[in-house]
Enzyme design. Structure first.
Site, PDB file in Angstrom:
ATOM      1  N   SER A 257       0.853  -1.187   0.000  1.00 26.62           N
ATOM      2  CA  SER A 257       0.000   0.000   0.000  1.00 26.62           C
ATOM      3  C   SER A 257       0.883   1.228   0.000  1.00 26.62           C
ATOM      4  O   SER A 257       2.064   1.158   0.306  1.00 26.62           O
ATOM      5  CB  SER A 257      -0.891   0.022   1.237  1.00 26.62           C
ATOM      6  OG  SER A 257      -0.121   0.343   2.377  1.00 26.62           O
ATOM      7  N   LYS A 258       0.280   2.337  -0.351  1.00 26.45           N
ATOM      8  CA  LYS A 258       1.014   3.603  -0.320  1.00 26.45           C
ATOM      9  C   LYS A 258       1.491   3.874   1.101  1.00 26.45           C
ATOM     10  O   LYS A 258       2.579   4.361   1.324  1.00 26.45           O
ATOM     11  CB  LYS A 258       0.107   4.748  -0.781  1.00 26.45           C
ATOM     12  CG  LYS A 258      -0.016   4.810  -2.285  1.00 26.45           C
ATOM     13  CD  LYS A 258       0.391   6.178  -2.820  1.00 26.45           C
ATOM     14  CE  LYS A 258       0.797   6.099  -4.232  1.00 26.45           C
ATOM     15  NZ  LYS A 258       0.168   6.236  -5.353  1.00 26.45           N
ATOM     16  N   ARG A 259       0.637   3.508   2.062  1.00 21.17           N
ATOM     17  CA  ARG A 259       0.997   3.744   3.459  1.00 21.17           C
ATOM     18  C   ARG A 259       2.261   2.993   3.852  1.00 21.17           C
ATOM     19  O   ARG A 259       3.020   3.427   4.682  1.00 21.17           O
ATOM     20  CB  ARG A 259      -0.149   3.313   4.370  1.00 21.17           C
ATOM     21  CG  ARG A 259      -0.859   4.481   5.011  1.00 21.17           C
ATOM     22  CD  ARG A 259      -2.070   3.983   5.747  1.00 21.17           C
ATOM     23  NE  ARG A 259      -2.824   3.077   4.868  1.00 21.17           N
ATOM     24  CZ  ARG A 259      -3.861   2.352   5.250  1.00 21.17           C
ATOM     25  NH1 ARG A 259      -4.256   2.398   6.471  1.00 21.17           N
ATOM     26  NH2 ARG A 259      -4.498   1.582   4.400  1.00 21.17           N
ATOM     27  N   GLY A 261       4.729   2.539   2.074  1.00 19.62           N
ATOM     28  CA  GLY A 261       5.896   3.054   1.369  1.00 19.62           C
ATOM     29  C   GLY A 261       5.965   2.693  -0.107  1.00 19.62           C
ATOM     30  O   GLY A 261       6.915   3.068  -0.773  1.00 19.62           O
ATOM     31  N   GLU A 269      -1.568   4.250 -12.563  1.00 21.81           N
ATOM     32  CA  GLU A 269      -0.206   4.786 -12.437  1.00 21.81           C
ATOM     33  C   GLU A 269       0.799   3.924 -13.211  1.00 21.81           C
ATOM     34  O   GLU A 269       1.769   4.439 -13.747  1.00 21.81           O
ATOM     35  CB  GLU A 269       0.207   4.856 -10.970  1.00 21.81           C
ATOM     36  CG  GLU A 269      -0.596   5.858 -10.171  1.00 21.81           C
ATOM     37  CD  GLU A 269      -0.261   5.805  -8.692  1.00 21.81           C
ATOM     38  OE1 GLU A 269       0.288   6.781  -8.192  1.00 21.81           O
ATOM     39  OE2 GLU A 269      -0.545   4.770  -8.044  1.00 21.81           O
TER      40      GLU A 269
END
Ligand code: GLU
Length: 491
Positions: A257-259, A261, A269
């Protein structure tokens, strides 16, 4: 067909944001399973958590999966015999089933206020309970009284989990899994606003939509005992379930996840980043599935033939952006030049002559890992905007006068070169290096900086050949002039 059963599988994203590659991987596995069994693939939108609804999600699912090459048979836009395929449009069905569960004694009305629930949780935490759970306060209310109160008072419907015993399933990936019922909370099935929770809606829909195999992310494995209790209460057969390993981030054991990293997780994207759908499919299929052989490059059709549910791994697959890049390079090289030109279209300026781009493809194909790199690699063919700063023309540890001398010799050798083919250009520059007593790499760097303006790029001799004699010589002359110092005529 699996035996006499006509396979029906589903993927059921919650529309909470842009299509995530973890979700695509789960969808791919359902797609492989459906297609290899001549089955039906269903898209169901699980939007019961209205607070997290994101209007971008549905278009992103459609665009992303179409781009990837996944198609399905029944869904919100496609329709089908079990519609609507959006859960918020099926509320009556869940409410009816929740009522029926209460009648069957498998669920009950709960009137506890959010404040009371918060107090219960706080008290459990203060006591040091490892998990907080509902204290089953309303379970004691007489059924008749509760039914009467439910006509007036705000309430939810909760699952009545038996106090004792165990419940289990033979999972297609995890084998036999069993849970002690005492460990399970009295899950809310229907919320006070009349919306079901996931735990109720998923069972009702999988049943009434005739789903034959539930293949979903393993984050839902702990919820499975709750689902099993609902199946049991209705006396429904439980379809085989397979809980698929998560796509894990590069660090730790957490989901990608973006969270955590990860720089890029949304399909859009990757598309904008110059990845080919073939590469994403190929790589994603391998995150959680091992083909049992050395082969690793597969088309989507090959994957449909080869993927097997019993080869899906229990443990999560780690997402490795470098490996994806490697696959992307492999797939770029597998494209014909015409096809690559077509795929590059959105990535190179529209004013660039497509015939020139196409002619240049053989020299960049070998080193491209993403389509976005073409613009940088081929820029030198489309601009005569050359460096005017002499320091940008110097190879490492070389002075301006000696570099100027080297360029002059290279230019003379190239000017004398009849064919202007790759071998002839190579021979000319080798001759210049020998005369100068320079290493070939240094001469080539000086020429590269003068001719392309950068120190990285496609192979030099081929680049010069593509540029053509006149432009190459003009650029070398220009570099010589820049290295000679400020030109009074230009200032
Ligand atoms: N709606 C769930 C999700 O988005 C899928 C659950 C399922 O497939 O059962 O993760």
């Amino acid at each position: 067909m699996l035996g006499s059963v006509s396979v029906r599988v589903r993927f059921a994203p919650s529309p909470t944001g842009e299509l995530h590659i973890g979700s695509v991987r789960t969808t791919l596995y359902n797609f492989f399973f459906a297609r290899q069994n001549n089955g039906t693939l269903i898209l169901r939108i699980e939007d019961t958590d209205q607070a997290r609804f994101d209007p971008r999600a549905l278009p992103s699912i459609y665009d992303g999966l179409r781009w990837i090459g996944i198609d399905w048979d029944e869904g919100p836009r496609e329709g089908g015999p079990h519609g609507p395929y959006v859960q918020s449009e099926r509320l009556g069905l869940y409410q009816e089933h929740a009522r029926r569960l209460v009648e069957l004694g498998a669920a009950y009305f709960c009137f506890c206020s959010p404040e009371r629930l918060a107090q219960v949780r706080a008290a459990q935490r203060a006591r040091g309970d490892p998990v907080t759970r509902y204290d089953r306060f309303c379970r004691r209310i007489d059924a008749m009284e509760a039914a009467d109160r439910a006509t007036r008072d705000a309430h939810v419907v909760r699952l009545k989990v038996p106090d004792e015993g165990t419940i289990g399933i033979d999972d297609l990936v995890h084998g036999h899994v069993e849970w002690p019922l005492a460990s399970i909370d009295d899950q809310v099935l229907l919320k006070s606003d009349g919306f079901p929770t996931y735990q109720l809606a998923v069972v009702i829909d999988d049943h009434v939509m005739g789903i034959t195999h539930v293949l979903r992310g393993d984050e839902w494995l702990p919820s499975t005992p709750k689902h099993l209790l609902v199946y049991r209460a209705f006396g429904w057969d439980v379809p085989p379930h397979g809980h698929l390993p998560s796509v894990l981030g590069t660090e730790g054991g957490k989901k990608l996840s973006k969270r955590e990293g990860a720089a890029v997780v949304a399909v859009a994207e990757f598309r904008e980043g110059g990845y080919l759908p073939e590469a994403l499919v190929n790589y994603l299929a391998l995150v959680g599935w091992a083909p049992g052989s050395e082969d690793e490059v597969f088309t989507i059709d090959e994957l449909v033939r080869r993927w097997r549910i019993d080869q899906v791994q229990k443990g999560g697959g780690r997402w490795d952006p470098e490996r994806l890049k490697w696959f992307n390079g492999v797939w770029i090289r597998r494209l014909s030049d015409d096809e690559l030109l077509h795929r590059l279209d959105p990535f190179v300026p529209s004013e660039w002559d497509r015939a020139v781009v196409r002619a240049a493809l053989p020299i960049i194909k070998e080193r491209m890992e993403t389509l976005t790199q073409a613009k940088e690699l081929l820029g030198f063919l489309f601009t005569d905007d050359l460096p005017t700063d002499p320091t940008r023309l110097l190879p490492k540890k070389r002075t301006a006068p000696e570099t100027r001398d080297a360029i002059a010799r290279a230019r003379a050798a190239l000017a004398a070169n009849g064919a202007f083919s790759k071998p002839a250009i190579q021979a000319a520059l080798e001759g210049a290096a020998a005369q100068l007593g320079w290493k070939q790499g240094d001469v080539n760097m000086a020429v590269r900086l003068a001719v392309t303006g950068t120190n990285v790029g496609p192979p030099l001799y081929e680049s010069i050949a593509l540029l053509g004699r006149d432009r190459a010589l003009a650029r070398l002359s220009h570099a010589e002039a820049v290295l000679a110092g400020p030109d009074p005529a230009r200032s």
